[in-house]
Design a protein around this motif. Structure first.
Motif, short mmCIF file in Angstrom:
data_model
loop_
_atom_site.label_atom_id
_atom_site.label_comp_id
_atom_site.label_asym_id
_atom_site.label_seq_id
_atom_site.Cartn_x
_atom_site.Cartn_y
_atom_site.Cartn_z
N LEU A 294 0.81 -1.21 0.00
CA LEU A 294 0.00 0.00 0.00
C LEU A 294 0.85 1.26 0.00
O LEU A 294 0.72 2.12 0.85
CB LEU A 294 -0.93 -0.02 1.22
CG LEU A 294 -1.74 -1.31 1.39
CD1 LEU A 294 -2.56 -1.26 2.65
CD2 LEU A 294 -2.62 -1.54 0.17
N GLY A 295 1.76 1.36 -0.96
CA GLY A 295 2.60 2.53 -1.06
C GLY A 295 4.06 2.16 -1.23
O GLY A 295 4.40 1.00 -1.45
N GLY A 296 4.93 3.15 -1.08
CA GLY A 296 6.37 2.93 -1.20
C GLY A 296 6.95 2.56 0.16
O GLY A 296 6.63 1.53 0.73
N PRO A 377 3.65 -0.59 4.65
CA PRO A 377 2.73 -0.88 3.53
C PRO A 377 2.73 -2.33 3.06
O PRO A 377 1.81 -2.75 2.36
CB PRO A 377 3.21 0.05 2.42
CG PRO A 377 4.63 0.37 2.75
CD PRO A 377 4.70 0.38 4.25
N SER A 378 3.75 -3.12 3.40
CA SER A 378 3.77 -4.53 3.00
C SER A 378 2.91 -5.33 3.97
O SER A 378 3.23 -5.40 5.16
CB SER A 378 5.20 -5.06 3.01
OG SER A 378 6.01 -4.36 2.11
N CYS A 379 1.85 -5.95 3.49
CA CYS A 379 0.98 -6.69 4.39
C CYS A 379 0.17 -7.74 3.64
O CYS A 379 0.12 -7.76 2.42
CB CYS A 379 0.03 -5.73 5.14
SG CYS A 379 -1.02 -4.73 4.08
N LEU A 455 3.73 -2.07 -6.24
CA LEU A 455 3.36 -0.77 -5.68
C LEU A 455 2.09 -0.30 -6.34
O LEU A 455 1.93 -0.35 -7.54
CB LEU A 455 4.48 0.25 -5.95
CG LEU A 455 5.86 -0.14 -5.43
CD1 LEU A 455 6.82 1.04 -5.61
CD2 LEU A 455 5.80 -0.53 -3.96
N LEU A 456 1.15 0.19 -5.51
CA LEU A 456 -0.11 0.67 -6.03
C LEU A 456 -0.10 2.19 -6.11
O LEU A 456 0.33 2.84 -5.19
CB LEU A 456 -1.26 0.22 -5.11
CG LEU A 456 -1.38 -1.30 -4.94
CD1 LEU A 456 -2.63 -1.61 -4.12
CD2 LEU A 456 -1.47 -2.00 -6.28
#
Length: 456
Positions: A294-296, A377-379, A455-456
Motif C-alpha cells: 500500500l505505497g512505497g 505498507p507490505s501486508c 506498488l499501487l
C-alpha cells in the motif's frame, strides 16, 4: 515499533524468563573426555540463544512494564466487533475477546530446524509467527461456536483500561495467592469442556515440533520451495503461500481451504472451484489471503481509512505485516491507533505432548497499539467465509469497504471468472506482473520492489 509499551506476560510458577538462566546449564557427569568439548559447544549455543532472546525483549519493549492506554470516550474495534469502553460490561467483553485470541511468539528450546542447528526463531521468524496467528484466528472461527471466548480466566489481572482485577466468565471464579490458586467451576464451565478440548487441540497444531501441521518446522520446510530457509526473513506474501500449502498438506482440516489472491485480485470463479465438493456437503469453508503493498516506504494515506474499514468487518481475520524483523498482527483499532499482537517476545517452548499442557503463554492479556500512519505498507489481509452464502456476502461487503479508496487504485479487487495463471506459467515473465484494475490490464516491473509486492 509501537508508540506505547505494554507489560510483559507475567510468568507462571516456575516459568523461565529471558533475564534468568543466562548461565550455561550442566548436562551431568561426563562419560567421555570428548563430550566436554561437545557440552561446552552446546552450552555456548544455549547461552547465545538466550542472549539473543534477551536482546529482542529489550529491542521490542517487552522488558518495559508500560501499558498502552485506551480512551473511554470512543469505541474500540476488535476484528469486526465494537466495544464501548465507558461501559464496564463492554470493557469486560473486550478483554475477554482479546485474551481469547491465540498469541504465537518467538520460542526457544525446540528441536533443531531441518538443515540447521537453530533451536529458536528469535530475531527472524516474526512473519511466520504473525502468519500463524492469522491462520489461528481463522481456525477458531471455523471450529468454535460464534462468540466463543477462552473461559480459563485464572490468569486475569488488572488491565490497560483500569479494569478491576477480577474476572468472572460463565460462572467461574478464581482467586490467586502467592503460591496457590483455587477455582470453583459451574455447570456452564463443565459444559464448556468439549470446546476447551478443541481449543487445546488447535493450539497443539501450532506447536514447535516437526509433526505439528502448522508449527514453525513445517512452515520452514514448506518455505524451501520459495527459496527460503531457517534464519531468513519471510515476506507477508510468501507467508500467505506457505500457509496455503500447510493447510492443503494437513489432514486435520478436511473442510477448510486457503485461497491466496493473485496480483491483488480475488478471482471469484477460482475460489468457487476450490471450495466446491460433492453432495451432500457442497462447499468447503475458505480463508482468503490477499497480499498487497500500500505505497512505497510509507503507507499511502488514502488507504488508512480503507484499512480501518476492513477491520470493522466480521469476515476479516486480521492483517499481518511490518518492516523486516518487525512483523505484527493487526486485529483492530481505536481512533487513529491500530491494535496488534506482537510476536517478538521469546518464550520457552511448551511441551504439548503432556496432558493439560499450560495454555497461558498462548494468550496475551494486554493489547498494544500504534498509529495507523506508522503501519508498514507490505501486508497480507485475511478473510474467512464458512459457507457459500458467507463468501457471496464477503464479496459484497469487502468491495463496499474498498470503495473508500476510490481516489486511488483499490487495495485489491474481486473479479468474475478465472485467473490467467495457467497461461502465464508457460511464458517467461522476467519479473513482470500483470495487474487488472477496472478492466484495464497493465504491466509493472517488480524486479526492484521490496518483498514480492506491486506498488499501487
Amino acid at each position: 515499533m509501537a508508540t506505547a509499551r505494554c507489560e510483559r506476560l507475567p510468568s507462571a510458577d516456575h516459568e523461565m524468563d529471558d533475564w534468568l538462566f543466562l548461565s550455561s546449564e550442566s548436562a551431568g557427569p561426563e562419560v567421555l573426555e570428548v563430550s566436554r568439548d561437545v557440552q561446552e559447544a552446546a552450552d555456548r549455543s544455549k547461552l547465545r540463544s538466550k542472549l539473543v532472546s534477551a536482546w529482542n525483549s529489550v529491542k521490542y519493549g517487552w522488558t518495559l512494564k508500560k501499558k498502552s492506554k485506551f480512551s473511554r470516550s470512543s469505541p474500540v474495534i476488535l476484528l469486526g466487533k465494537s466495544y464501548e469502553l465507558k461501559d464496564q460490561g463492554e470493557r469486560e467483553l473486550f478483554r475477554s475477546s482479546f485474551v481469547s485470541l491465540l498469541w504465537l511468539t518467538y520460542r526457544r528450546g525446540f528441536p533443531p530446524l531441518a538443515g540447521s542447528s537453530l533451536t529458536s526463531d528469535s530475531g527472524w521468524g516474526c512473519v511466520l509467527r504473525t502468519g500463524q496467528m492469522l491462520l489461528a484466528h481463522g481456525l477458531l472461527l471455523h471450529l468454535m461456536p460464534p462468540d466463543w471466548t477462552w473461559s480459563v480466566t485464572h490468569h486475569a489481572v488488572k488491565d490497560d483500561m483500569d479494569l478491576e482485577s477480577r474476572s468472572v466468565h460463565r460462572g467461574q471464579s478464581f482467586q490467586e495467592g502467592p503460591h496457590k490458586r483455587c477455582r470453583k467451576l459451574s455447570l456452564g464451565s463443565l459444559l464448556d469442556r468439549p470446546m476447551e478440548a478443541t481449543h487445546r487441540r488447535a493450539v497443539s497444531w501450532f506447536a514447535d515440533l516437526p509433526t505439528a501441521p502448522f508449527g514453525i518446522h513445517q512452515l520452514v520446510e514448506l518455505g524451501k520451495s520459495s527459496g527460503k530457509k531457517a534464519g531468513d526473513w519471510y515476506g507477508p506474501s510468501i507467508a500467505a503461500h506457505i500457509l496455503q500449502k500447510a493447510v492443503a498438506a494437513s489432514v486435520v482440516l478436511p473442510n477448510l481451504v486457503v485461497y491466496v489472491a493473485q496480483d491483488c485480485t480475488v478471482y471469484v470463479a477460482d475460489v468457487k472451484k476450490l471450495c466446491e465438493r460433492p453432495p451432500p456437503q457442497s462447499w468447503k469453508s475458505v480463508i482468503i489471503l490477499v497480499p498487497v503493498r500500500l505505497g512505497g516506504q510509507d503507507l499511502n494515506p488514502a488507504y488508512i481509512t480503507c484499512v480501518k474499514k476492513l477491520l470493522t468487518l466480521q469476515c476479516c481475520i486480521g492483517i499481518i505485516g511490518g518492516k523486516p524483523k518487525h512483523s505484527l498482527f493487526f486485529v483492530g483499532f481505536q481512533d487513529d491507533n491500530l491494535l496488534y499482537l506482537d510476536p517478538h517476545y521469546c518464550q520457552p517452548t511448551v511441551d504439548i505432548t503432556k496432558e493439560n499442557f499450560p495454555l497461558e503463554s498462548f494468550h496475551c492479556k494486554y493489547p498494544r497499539k500504534m498509529s495507523v500512519s506508522r503501519m508498514d505498507p507490505s501486508c497480507t489481509i485475511g478473510f474467512y467465509a464458512k459457507c457459500q452464502k458467507d463468501f457471496e456476502s464477503l464479496c459484497t461487503i469487502v468491495t463496499e469497504a474498498l470503495s473508500t479508496s476510490t481516489e486511488t487504485y483499490p487495495m485489491f479487487i474481486f473479479a468474475e471468472g478465472h485467473s490467467q495463471e495457467h497461461e502465464r506459467s508457460n511464458t517467461p515473465t522476467n519479473n513482470i506482473t500483470y495487474i487488472q484494475r477496472k478492466d484495464e490490464l497493465r504491466r509493472v516491473d517488480t524486479s526492484n520492489s521490496m518483498d514480492e509486492f506491486v506498488l499501487l
